[in-house]
Design a protein around this motif. Structure first.
Motif: not given
Length: 429
Positions: A146-149, A131-132, A113-114, A156-160
């Motif tokens: 795509d998490h679309k924010l 990470v990628e 998720y990014q 509560g973080q990105l990425p995961f």
């Protein structure tokens, strides 16, 4: 005395009756006890309960326990009912549904998720890009989401990432956990001294140089959007005009999602002047450049975790539109050309699909795409058309052959008539 004497037999008789009644009750109890005991034995594995179990012998066949609940060795007595509960398997615990966003997943596929792509680089988040890049170097199968924010990890973080229904958050923990699970330690060949150097450099990159970059972004939001050619409509999945989204980005989005000016100040770096912060960044770049020297990667011919982290941060500096003036990019280009070469080597090695990523903004350009159905139909139609053309050509050739045969047949009688006519004329002469 007489009274006592008279009363004695009476009392004695009553007591005898009571004793007899108690004895009878005791006998009944005594008889039931062996029956129950025998039944327990039957439930445990003996077959004697049916013969000595009293009521157990009169039990109806349909009441006999069957299947998994049946006694192990025979038909039990009354005790078989209690033993059923003892020997019955424990109730299966309810299956815990995975508390992940990807409910239907493929085994051992890493779902990352990014942020969305940009026309300049795969991700404007150094931690997502880190990470990628690591996943590609490690050769693990992964898919970007795509998490679309709208989606965040439990921290509560990105990425995961999500793997086999389990969430793993924080880029460093993600890489460590996946390296352990799938035996993909990029630092396996490093000495302890090299590991110590890598740890120090990664700490400098992620806890200092990253904040230098974020400080510039938080104070130059419009230049950031222009420098990375960010289309907020695409990034946010919104239909609102870009002008409105840019306004929203400047006053709200940047503070929350990109750890803007307030967090940079809270970290301690934001209290300094912009030129002072840039000087901090230059010193970090110089240290990295001297460590790299003329080697292709920081510790030799093969990239390690430090190379992933360095690339993810340096790419944020290098891949900014030339029209946007950014002091760190100019410094790195002019004074640290080996770092520019390092970025190019990691890009070529890990992202051969870079152009597709940045042109099409495709999160999963690395995954082969199935042939579109329309194309298959078109190919099928072309095949049918070719077959029809072949058939028509065959029919034309057949007609041509037939016409030739007919003409030959017509010519043969005419030839015979002419020959006969010539013979007749010669005979008359």
């Amino acid at each position: 005395m007489a009274t006592e004497t008279e009363n004695k037999p009476v009392v004695a008789g009553e007591e005898e009756k009571k004793v007899e009644q108690q004895a009878g009750a005791a006998a009944t109890t005594t008889e039931a006890a062996p029956a129950a005991a025998t039944g327990d034995k039957a439930a445990a594995g003996g077959g004697e309960g049916a013969a000595a179990g009293g009521d157990a012998a009169d039990k109806k066949p349909e009441e006999k326990p069957t299947g998994e609940n049946a006694p192990a060795g025979g038909e039990g007595g009354d005790g078989a009912t209690s033993s059923d509960a003892a020997t019955a398997p424990a109730k299966k615990e309810k299956e815990v549904k995975p508390t992940v966003h990807k409910g239907v997943f493929e085994k051992d596929v890493v779902y990352l998720y990014q942020f969305t792509r940009t026309p300049m680089l795969p991700s404007i988040s150094p931690f997502c890009l880190k990470v990628e890049t690591w996943l590609r170097l490690a050769g693990l199968k992964y898919e970007n989401i795509d998490h679309k924010l709208k989606l965040r990890s439990k921290k509560g973080q990105l990425p995961f990432v999500e793997v086999n229904g389990e969430e793993i958050a924080d880029s460093t923990i993600i890489m460590q956990e996946l390296a352990t699970r799938y035996d993909k330690d990029l630092d396996a060949a490093l000495t302890q001294e090299q590991r110590n150097i890598a740890h120090a450099m990664i700490s400098m990159l992620e806890n200092h140089l990253v904040w230098v970059v974020l400080s510039w972004r938080s104070k130059n939001t419009e230049q950031m959007l222009k420098g990375y050619k960010i289309n907020l409509q695409h990034a946010l999945g919104s239909r609102l005009p870009n002008a409105l989204l840019n306004f929203f980005f400047k006053f709200q989005f940047s503070r929350k999602c990109f750890q803007g000016a307030k967090k940079v100040k809270a970290q301690g770096l934001g209290v300094h002047k912009p030129e002072e912060i840039e000087e901090f960044g230059r010193k970090d770049l110089k240290v990295l450049s001297e460590l790299l020297a003329d080697k292709p990667f920081f510790f030799g011919d093969e990239p390690t975790t430090l190379d992933c982290v360095a690339f993810s941060v340096l790419a944020q500096i290098h891949f900014i539109l030339d029209e946007v003036k950014y002091g760190l990019k100019e410094f790195m280009t002019e004074n640290c050309p080996n770092l520019v070469g390092h970025v190019s080597r990691i890009k070529e090695r890990c992202f051969p699909d870079w152009e597709d990523i940045c042109t099409k903004l495709d999160l999963n350009a690395h995954i082969p795409k199935p042939e579109p159905e329309t194309k298959e139909n078109k190919e099928g139609a072309d095949t049918e058309k070719t077959a029809e053309q072949d058939k028509n050509e065959s029919e034309k050739e057949l007609e041509k052959d037939n016409s030739n045969e007919k003409s030959e047949k017509k010519e043969e009688p005419e030839k015979v008539v002419e020959e006969n006519k010539e013979k007749e004329e010669a005979a008359a002469k």
